[in-house]
Design a protein around this motif. Structure first.
Motif, PDB file in Angstrom:
ATOM      1  N   ASN A 126      51.096  12.399  49.823  1.00  7.47           N
ATOM      2  CA  ASN A 126      52.133  13.104  49.057  1.00  7.47           C
ATOM      3  C   ASN A 126      53.024  12.119  48.308  1.00  7.47           C
ATOM      4  OD1 ASN A 126      51.380  14.478  51.662  1.00  7.47           O
ATOM      5  ND2 ASN A 126      52.480  16.186  50.712  1.00  7.47           N
ATOM      6  N   ARG A 131      57.897  18.863  48.298  1.00  5.64           N
ATOM      7  CA  ARG A 131      57.670  18.909  46.840  1.00  5.64           C
ATOM      8  C   ARG A 131      57.011  20.255  46.524  1.00  5.64           C
ATOM      9  NH1 ARG A 131      59.867  15.686  42.886  1.00  5.64           N
ATOM     10  NH2 ARG A 131      58.457  15.127  41.203  1.00  5.64           N
ATOM     11  N   SER A 148      53.139  18.128  39.846  1.00  4.96           N
ATOM     12  CA  SER A 148      52.328  18.245  41.073  1.00  4.96           C
ATOM     13  C   SER A 148      50.940  18.820  40.838  1.00  4.96           C
ATOM     14  CB  SER A 148      53.058  19.163  42.073  1.00  4.96           C
ATOM     15  OG  SER A 148      54.326  18.653  42.395  1.00  4.96           O
ATOM     16  N   THR A 152      48.222  19.215  43.742  1.00  2.00           N
ATOM     17  CA  THR A 152      47.974  20.588  44.208  1.00  2.00           C
ATOM     18  C   THR A 152      46.473  20.872  44.199  1.00  2.00           C
ATOM     19  OG1 THR A 152      50.106  21.302  43.309  1.00  2.00           O
ATOM     20  CG2 THR A 152      48.496  23.026  43.800  1.00  2.00           C
TER      21      THR A 152
END
Ligand code: HEM
Ligand SMILES: N=C(Nc1cccc(CNC[C@@H]2CCCN2)c1)c1cccs1
Length: 362
Positions: A126, A131, A148, A152
């Motif tokens: 991460n 987040r 992200s 993701t």
């Protein structure tokens, strides 16, 4: 033949003993211990006290950080013996819980085992422990944090599925000793968030903006005396501009300025209306008020600048030159109102320090 690790180790032990007022006899003894360890095993291990000093010195040497005044109050959790999934998970949950402290944020670093010989250590994938996810829909529309999106997608490749909302908290993804990366969700009650409201422009509340309370950077490497701690998550508290002038404002992030301006009844037709500036200021005000109202630690960019000035004074008294990266130190709101704007800083990199490391995503 010089041994690079030996040189870095000796230099760190000298610095540690000098700043901690450790006498020559004890210093020589420690230097010898470290030399023997490096010569026989190829590496050496820090005492917890050396680790604590090293992490604090790394913060003090972080050229891009405006928050360095408090460098000597960093809380250390030594998690070098956390080697199983459960123990790593436990240490990360403990960090979030301890740092959050129900809003009275405590600056904390948790240090996991460094690279030992060929055994690859623990790696946290991460960027930050907390987040929001980012999704790209079929029609190209982005939901959540664009920053992200790739992470993701990586989480989804591991089998994780988010709800698809604007504020889905991502799972923690950890790799143990070059094994398969695994993920686990954070218990929702562990994640403190702040809903953003404005004290005198209620229309802004209708945007239902929110952000998480504690920024915990988990993708940087902590280098101390030649040892690389590639998993060493650290947190402080936010400066409001990070959320209001960047995370919410950037076109490549949440891109909220047009909506804020519209809620404020501003015309966005002409740039010369300064609608962006008015929206940014009110968004910063709303973030500061909301965090204060929620009892969550946060610093405004003026106070942070004044604290940095104090840091500079204290360092000068200690005979240390403050190094800095001007382009990151100047706040993104009213930069020239800060003394930092009118100064220059050497951007030399001292050790110990926090460094970028190659991102894992192929
Ligand atoms: C206590 C409150 C703190 C505040 C208000 C603060 C503020 C900031 C801000 C505003 C930035 C720029 C971030 C960006 O623009 O993306 C930054 C960068 C940084 N801070 Fe601090 N900080 C704090 C504590 C800490 C702590 C505890 C550490 C480490 C122990 C730390 C290490 C760093 C590092 C390494 C960077 C540069 C990150 C990069 O190069 O991407 N800071 N800080
Ligand atoms: N207030 C903080 N902000 C901060 C510090 C270091 C790094 C970051 C993240 N910087 C990268 C982001 C993501 C794109 C541009 N900014 C934030 C802290 C985070 C951890 C300790 S203090």
């Amino acid at each position: 033949m010089t041994n690079p690790l030996l040189e870095k180790a000796e230099s760190f032990i000298h610095q540690y003993c000098q700043e901690m007022n450790i006498g020559p006899a004890e210093k020589e003894k420690r230097i010898e211990e470290v030399q023997n360890s490096i010569l026989t095993t190829g590496t050496y291990s820090h005492t917890t006290s050396e680790l604590q000093f090293g992490a604090r010195a790394a913060w003090r040497n972080s050229n891009r950080c405006i928050g360095r005044l408090f460098w000597n109050s960093l809380q250390l959790f030594d998690a070098r013996d956390a080697l199983s999934k459960e123990e790593v998970k436990e240490a990360l949950f403990n960090h979030i819980d301890y740092a959050t402290n129900d809003g009275k944020i405590r600056s904390t670093v948790t240090i996991f085992a460094p690279r030992e010989k060929n055994k690859g250590p623990i790696r946290i994938f991460n960027h930050q422990l907390i987040r929001y996810a980012g999704y790209v829909k079929e029609n190209g529309e982005v939901i959540g944090d664009p920053h992200s999106i790739s992470f993701t997608q990586f989480c989804e490749s591991l089998g994780w599925r988010g709800k698809g909302t604007k504020y889905d908290v991502l799972p923690l993804v950890v790799q143990l000793h070059e094994g398969e990366p695994f993920y686990f969700n954070l218990p929702p009650d562990m994640i403190k968030e702040v809903v953003i409201k404005h004290r005198s422009i209620p229309e802004i509340d209708e945007l239902q903006l929110k952000w998480y309370a504690v920024p915990i950077i988990s993708d940087m490497k902590l280098e101390i005396g030649g040892i690389d701690y590639i998993a060493a998550p650290f947190n402080g508290w936010y400066m409001e501009t990070e959320i209001a002038a960047r995370n919410f404002a950037d076109e490549k992030r949440y891109h909220e300025l047009p909506s804020v301006a519209e809620k404020m009844g501003l015309s966005t037709k002409l740039a010369s209306n300064l609608w962006k500036d008015r929206a940014i200021i009110e968004l910063n005000q709303a973030v500061l008020d909301s965090f204060k109202q929620a009892g969550v630690s946060m610093v405004d960019h003026h106070t942070a600048g004044n604290q940095f000035a104090l840091f500079e004074e204290k360092e000068a008294l200690e005979g240390r030159e403050v190094t800095g990266d001007w382009s990151w130190l100047v706040p993104p709101v009213s930069p020239a109102s800060s003394h930092i704007f009118h100064k220059r800083y050497k951007n030399t990199w001292n050790s110990p320090n926090f460094l970028y490391q190659p991102s894992f995503i192929k």
